[in-house]
Design a protein around this motif. Structure first.
Motif, PDB file in Angstrom:
ATOM      1  N   GLN A 130      93.038 -81.748 -31.300  1.00 33.64           N
ATOM      2  CA  GLN A 130      92.432 -81.332 -32.659  1.00 33.64           C
ATOM      3  C   GLN A 130      92.647 -82.449 -33.569  1.00 33.64           C
ATOM      4  OE1 GLN A 130      94.341 -77.503 -32.956  1.00 33.64           O
ATOM      5  NE2 GLN A 130      92.536 -76.429 -31.986  1.00 33.64           N
ATOM      6  N   ALA A 131      94.109 -83.053 -33.680  1.00 29.66           N
ATOM      7  CA  ALA A 131      94.171 -83.894 -34.554  1.00 29.66           C
ATOM      8  C   ALA A 131      93.697 -85.064 -34.674  1.00 29.66           C
ATOM      9  CB  ALA A 131      95.917 -84.149 -34.765  1.00 29.66           C
ATOM     10  N   LEU A 132      93.149 -85.550 -33.561  1.00 30.73           N
ATOM     11  CA  LEU A 132      92.442 -86.848 -33.259  1.00 30.73           C
ATOM     12  C   LEU A 132      90.881 -86.459 -33.076  1.00 30.73           C
ATOM     13  CD1 LEU A 132      94.982 -88.500 -30.800  1.00 30.73           C
ATOM     14  CD2 LEU A 132      94.563 -88.913 -33.289  1.00 30.73           C
ATOM     15  N   ALA A 133      90.473 -85.287 -33.364  1.00 29.86           N
ATOM     16  CA  ALA A 133      88.972 -85.025 -33.093  1.00 29.86           C
ATOM     17  C   ALA A 133      88.176 -85.673 -33.798  1.00 29.86           C
ATOM     18  CB  ALA A 133      88.739 -83.514 -33.051  1.00 29.86           C
ATOM     19  N   GLN A 134      88.563 -85.896 -35.114  1.00 27.90           N
ATOM     20  CA  GLN A 134      87.572 -86.725 -36.086  1.00 27.90           C
ATOM     21  C   GLN A 134      87.788 -87.990 -36.041  1.00 27.90           C
ATOM     22  OE1 GLN A 134      84.947 -84.789 -37.815  1.00 27.90           O
ATOM     23  NE2 GLN A 134      86.167 -83.296 -36.410  1.00 27.90           N
ATOM     24  N   ASN A 135      88.637 -88.614 -35.176  1.00 26.53           N
ATOM     25  CA  ASN A 135      88.725 -90.208 -35.009  1.00 26.53           C
ATOM     26  C   ASN A 135      88.001 -90.581 -33.847  1.00 26.53           C
ATOM     27  OD1 ASN A 135      91.318 -89.255 -36.454  1.00 26.53           O
ATOM     28  ND2 ASN A 135      91.437 -91.519 -36.705  1.00 26.53           N
ATOM     29  N   LEU A 136      86.915 -91.462 -34.029  1.00 20.60           N
ATOM     30  CA  LEU A 136      86.189 -91.887 -33.072  1.00 20.60           C
ATOM     31  C   LEU A 136      86.317 -92.892 -32.250  1.00 20.60           C
ATOM     32  CD1 LEU A 136      82.615 -91.147 -34.859  1.00 20.60           C
ATOM     33  CD2 LEU A 136      84.001 -89.641 -33.657  1.00 20.60           C
ATOM     34  N   CYS A 137      86.338 -93.025 -31.018  1.00 20.20           N
ATOM     35  CA  CYS A 137      86.431 -93.957 -29.887  1.00 20.20           C
ATOM     36  C   CYS A 137      85.326 -93.942 -29.035  1.00 20.20           C
ATOM     37  CB  CYS A 137      87.734 -93.699 -29.131  1.00 20.20           C
ATOM     38  SG  CYS A 137      87.870 -95.087 -27.995  1.00 20.20           S
ATOM     39  N   ARG A 138      84.743 -95.072 -29.049  1.00 14.01           N
ATOM     40  CA  ARG A 138      83.571 -95.186 -28.172  1.00 14.01           C
ATOM     41  C   ARG A 138      84.123 -95.968 -26.724  1.00 14.01           C
ATOM     42  NH1 ARG A 138      79.183 -97.373 -32.668  1.00 14.01           N
ATOM     43  NH2 ARG A 138      78.933 -95.011 -33.464  1.00 14.01           N
ATOM     44  N   CYS A 139      85.403 -96.368 -26.396  1.00 15.92           N
ATOM     45  CA  CYS A 139      85.718 -97.178 -25.350  1.00 15.92           C
ATOM     46  C   CYS A 139      86.067 -95.918 -24.096  1.00 15.92           C
ATOM     47  CB  CYS A 139      86.683 -98.178 -25.537  1.00 15.92           C
ATOM     48  SG  CYS A 139      86.175 -99.377 -26.716  1.00 15.92           S
TER      49      CYS A 139
END
Length: 156
Positions: A130-139
């Motif tokens: 939940q804390a990282l849900a708004q941080n995007l990672c495409r790899c």
């Protein structure tokens, strides 16, 4: 007319001069102070690549006008979180778990994770996601990122 101001960045006084009070904090950090941990991603505060800590809170520096910072605000970037000789536990865990692939999102992931762990030292997997849900990672290194945060939580 340029407006001089002094910021506290990574524990040091950082005098800067901005022409426009709406200048994003990200631009001041990168262009004026030469810090390259925070990255320009989307410019809309939606990807997290620009995340820094302001007074202990994770904020998106690309949408934070430098004029919105109160006097004495303490700004911490990835460079100020830890060092090569003594990395922050989150940085060390990301290295140990090989959580970075292209590395573009990692600044935001690490800064958001460090903020989470300062508030919730032993989060469960759901809280981490939940804390990282708004941080995007495409790899696609999400599993390793979650393991890195769990590892860091175990060392704090």
């Amino acid at each position: 007319m340029a407006q001089p101001m002094s910021l506290d960045v990574n524990g040091r006084a950082a005098p800067v001069s901005v022409d426009d009070p709406d200048t994003p904090l990200l631009y001041v950090l990168r262009d004026d102070l030469g810090l390259h941990g925070p990255r320009f991603g989307c410019g809309l505060g939606q990807c997290g690549a620009c995340t820094v800590h302001v007074d202990g809170q994770a904020v998106r520096s690309c949408i934070t006008p430098v004029s919105s910072l109160k006097a004495g605000a303490k700004i911490v970037t990835l460079e100020g979180l830890g060092s090569l000789d003594k990395p922050h536990p989150v940085q060390a865990a990301f290295i140990a778990e090989q959580a970075a692939q292209c590395g573009y999102c990692i600044n935001g992931m690490i800064m958001q994770s460090a903020a989470l762990l300062s508030e919730t030292p032993k989060p469960d997997e759901t809280a981490i996601r939940q804390a990282l849900a708004q941080n995007l990672c495409r790899c696609g290194t999400h599993q390793r990122i979650v393991r890195a945060v769990q590892r860091a939580a175990g060392t704090l």
